[in-house]
Design a protein around this motif. Structure first.
Motif, PDB file in Angstrom:
ATOM      1  N   CYS A 112      -1.719  17.302   3.875  1.00 14.56           N
ATOM      2  CA  CYS A 112      -1.642  17.166   2.416  1.00 14.56           C
ATOM      3  C   CYS A 112      -0.231  17.441   1.904  1.00 14.56           C
ATOM      4  O   CYS A 112       0.526  18.238   2.460  1.00 14.56           O
ATOM      5  N   LEU A 113       0.108  16.722   0.852  1.00 13.70           N
ATOM      6  CA  LEU A 113       1.350  16.955   0.117  1.00 13.70           C
ATOM      7  C   LEU A 113       0.989  16.882  -1.366  1.00 13.70           C
ATOM      8  O   LEU A 113       1.246  15.885  -2.045  1.00 13.70           O
ATOM      9  N   PRO A 114       0.373  17.939  -1.884  1.00 16.06           N
ATOM     10  CA  PRO A 114      -0.302  17.866  -3.187  1.00 16.06           C
ATOM     11  C   PRO A 114       0.655  17.936  -4.363  1.00 16.06           C
ATOM     12  O   PRO A 114       1.773  18.453  -4.270  1.00 16.06           O
ATOM     13  N   ASN A 115       0.164  17.438  -5.489  1.00 22.84           N
ATOM     14  CA  ASN A 115       0.966  17.488  -6.717  1.00 22.84           C
ATOM     15  C   ASN A 115       1.310  18.922  -7.097  1.00 22.84           C
ATOM     16  O   ASN A 115       2.369  19.182  -7.676  1.00 22.84           O
ATOM     17  N   LYS A 116       0.442  19.889  -6.763  1.00 20.00           N
ATOM     18  CA  LYS A 116       0.706  21.275  -7.180  1.00 20.00           C
ATOM     19  C   LYS A 116       1.994  21.813  -6.568  1.00 20.00           C
ATOM     20  O   LYS A 116       2.682  22.617  -7.192  1.00 20.00           O
TER      21      LYS A 116
ATOM     22  N   ILE B 296       0.840  -1.189   0.000  1.00 22.38           N
ATOM     23  CA  ILE B 296       0.000   0.000   0.000  1.00 22.38           C
ATOM     24  C   ILE B 296       0.880   1.246   0.000  1.00 22.38           C
ATOM     25  O   ILE B 296       1.865   1.322   0.736  1.00 22.38           O
ATOM     26  N   PHE B 297       0.506   2.212  -0.843  1.00 27.88           N
ATOM     27  CA  PHE B 297       1.197   3.494  -0.906  1.00 27.88           C
ATOM     28  C   PHE B 297       0.232   4.623  -0.564  1.00 27.88           C
ATOM     29  O   PHE B 297      -0.958   4.547  -0.874  1.00 27.88           O
ATOM     30  N   THR B 298       0.742   5.656   0.050  1.00 31.47           N
ATOM     31  CA  THR B 298       0.004   6.905   0.176  1.00 31.47           C
ATOM     32  C   THR B 298       0.986   8.055  -0.029  1.00 31.47           C
ATOM     33  O   THR B 298       2.180   7.823  -0.224  1.00 31.47           O
ATOM     34  N   VAL B 299       0.485   9.298   0.001  1.00 36.64           N
ATOM     35  CA  VAL B 299       1.270  10.408  -0.551  1.00 36.64           C
ATOM     36  C   VAL B 299       2.087  11.184   0.466  1.00 36.64           C
ATOM     37  O   VAL B 299       2.891  12.038   0.082  1.00 36.64           O
ATOM     38  N   SER B 300       1.901  10.935   1.773  1.00 33.52           N
ATOM     39  CA  SER B 300       2.707  11.671   2.747  1.00 33.52           C
ATOM     40  C   SER B 300       2.995  10.806   3.962  1.00 33.52           C
ATOM     41  O   SER B 300       2.262   9.848   4.257  1.00 33.52           O
ATOM     42  N   GLU B 301       4.044  11.154   4.694  1.00 31.37           N
ATOM     43  CA  GLU B 301       4.457  10.372   5.853  1.00 31.37           C
ATOM     44  C   GLU B 301       3.400  10.383   6.948  1.00 31.37           C
ATOM     45  O   GLU B 301       3.144   9.359   7.586  1.00 31.37           O
TER      46      GLU B 301
ATOM     47  N   GLY C 124      -5.731  24.059  -9.709  1.00 30.68           N
ATOM     48  CA  GLY C 124      -6.219  22.825  -9.112  1.00 30.68           C
ATOM     49  C   GLY C 124      -7.731  22.795  -9.013  1.00 30.68           C
ATOM     50  O   GLY C 124      -8.442  23.555  -9.672  1.00 30.68           O
ATOM     51  N   ILE C 125      -8.211  21.908  -8.148  1.00 24.37           N
ATOM     52  CA  ILE C 125      -9.642  21.730  -7.971  1.00 24.37           C
ATOM     53  C   ILE C 125     -10.253  22.971  -7.324  1.00 24.37           C
ATOM     54  O   ILE C 125      -9.723  23.488  -6.344  1.00 24.37           O
TER      55      ILE C 125
ATOM     56  N   ILE D 235       4.644  13.304  -7.544  1.00 26.25           N
ATOM     57  CA  ILE D 235       5.687  14.142  -8.140  1.00 26.25           C
ATOM     58  C   ILE D 235       5.722  13.955  -9.655  1.00 26.25           C
ATOM     59  O   ILE D 235       5.705  12.821 -10.140  1.00 26.25           O
ATOM     60  N   PRO D 236       5.779  15.036 -10.431  1.00 28.71           N
ATOM     61  CA  PRO D 236       5.818  14.902 -11.890  1.00 28.71           C
ATOM     62  C   PRO D 236       7.198  14.511 -12.396  1.00 28.71           C
ATOM     63  O   PRO D 236       8.190  14.548 -11.657  1.00 28.71           O
ATOM     64  N   THR D 237       7.254  14.151 -13.661  1.00 30.56           N
ATOM     65  CA  THR D 237       8.545  13.870 -14.290  1.00 30.56           C
ATOM     66  C   THR D 237       9.359  15.153 -14.433  1.00 30.56           C
ATOM     67  O   THR D 237       8.822  16.263 -14.388  1.00 30.56           O
ATOM     68  N   TYR D 238      10.652  15.001 -14.594  1.00 31.69           N
ATOM     69  CA  TYR D 238      11.550  16.159 -14.702  1.00 31.69           C
ATOM     70  C   TYR D 238      11.257  16.958 -15.970  1.00 31.69           C
ATOM     71  O   TYR D 238      11.029  16.385 -17.043  1.00 31.69           O
ATOM     72  N   ARG D 239      11.250  18.272 -15.831  1.00 30.31           N
ATOM     73  CA  ARG D 239      11.078  19.173 -16.973  1.00 30.31           C
ATOM     74  C   ARG D 239      12.265  20.133 -17.023  1.00 30.31           C
ATOM     75  O   ARG D 239      12.647  20.702 -16.005  1.00 30.31           O
TER      76      ARG D 239
END
Length: 235
Positions: free
Chosen positions: A148-152, A18-23, A65-66, A43-47
């Motif tokens: 939260c540790l959002p993608n934004k 199981i994975f989640t997005v923050s500690e 975002g939303i 996290i997005p790919t490198y740009r």
């Protein structure tokens, strides 16, 4: 909540991993379900973007975002409307027509905030690269919003922006570690207003440079290494 709890109780015992997005969220799951949870940040790919110069007379802030009542949109509008004449906030919201109408009504004749047309996922970071500061100020009214540790946040960094956030602990860890932005002292709007009004172009450009350095580490190419290890282990 009861529906979500029922889903978790049914699914968790059946999961290999199981994975989640923050500690913080991972530790909460571990305490409740006594099962090892790994963190895989969004996290997005490198740009390969460059740090863009700042016009000291026109500092451009962005939030994307939303669009939803718990996401602090109206608070961020209030903050922008109280900033000095250097600042302007653009909002890129994915929301219902009803909510967009509500926000337009809330904006009134504001000259400090604009709603822009949302862009496709593939174009988000390129769009963000045209700005100076990425803003996300959300009050911790739920457990998930507190932790939260959002993608934004990571998209702001990949776009080489300075980051401006409230003292959300998981986001603050990243901003402090890489020194890539600014954290208000509290979740009071006045705290963020004072923080931003006291910035100058040198502080902002230095934070953008730090985001440029952080972008090399905070990319999915690195984040996925742990995922690949676990997948190989369970293969």
């Amino acid at each position: 909540a009861p529906i979500r709890v029922a889903i978790l109780n049914f699914c968790f015992p059946k999961c290999d991993h199981i994975f989640t997005v923050s500690e913080s969220i991972a530790k909460a799951y571990e305490r409740k379900y006594c099962k090892k949870i790994s963190v895989l940040r969004n996290i997005p790919t490198y740009r390969d973007f460059k740090v863009k110069k700042i016009d000291p007379e026109r500092i451009n802030i962005v939030h994307h975002g939303i669009g939803y009542k718990t996401r602090g949109i109206k608070d961020m509008i209030d903050i922008a409307n109280s900033l000095d004449e250097r600042f302007h906030l653009d909002l890129y919201l994915v929301a219902t027509d009803r909510y967009i109408d509500e926000i337009n009504l809330y904006l009134g004749n504001s000259k400090k905030v604009s709603i822009r047309q949302a862009v496709s996922y593939e174009k988000i970071i390129g769009m963000l690269n045209n700005y100076d500061i990425g803003l996300f100020f959300v009050k911790p009214i739920t457990f998930n919003l507190l932790n939260c540790l959002p993608n934004k946040l990571f998209e702001f960094i990949q776009a080489r922006l300075a980051v401006a956030i409230g003292p959300s602990p998981e986001m603050a860890k990243i901003v402090k570690r890489y020194n890539c932005g600014f954290i208000s002292n509290s979740f009071d709007k006045e705290s963020m207003i004072n923080l931003l009004n006291n910035l100058d172009s040198n502080k902002i450009i230095n934070a953008k440079i730090k985001s440029d350095l952080a972008a090399n580490q905070l990319c999915f190419e690195n984040e996925s290494k742990n995922l690949i290890k676990i997948l190989n282990k369970n293969d």
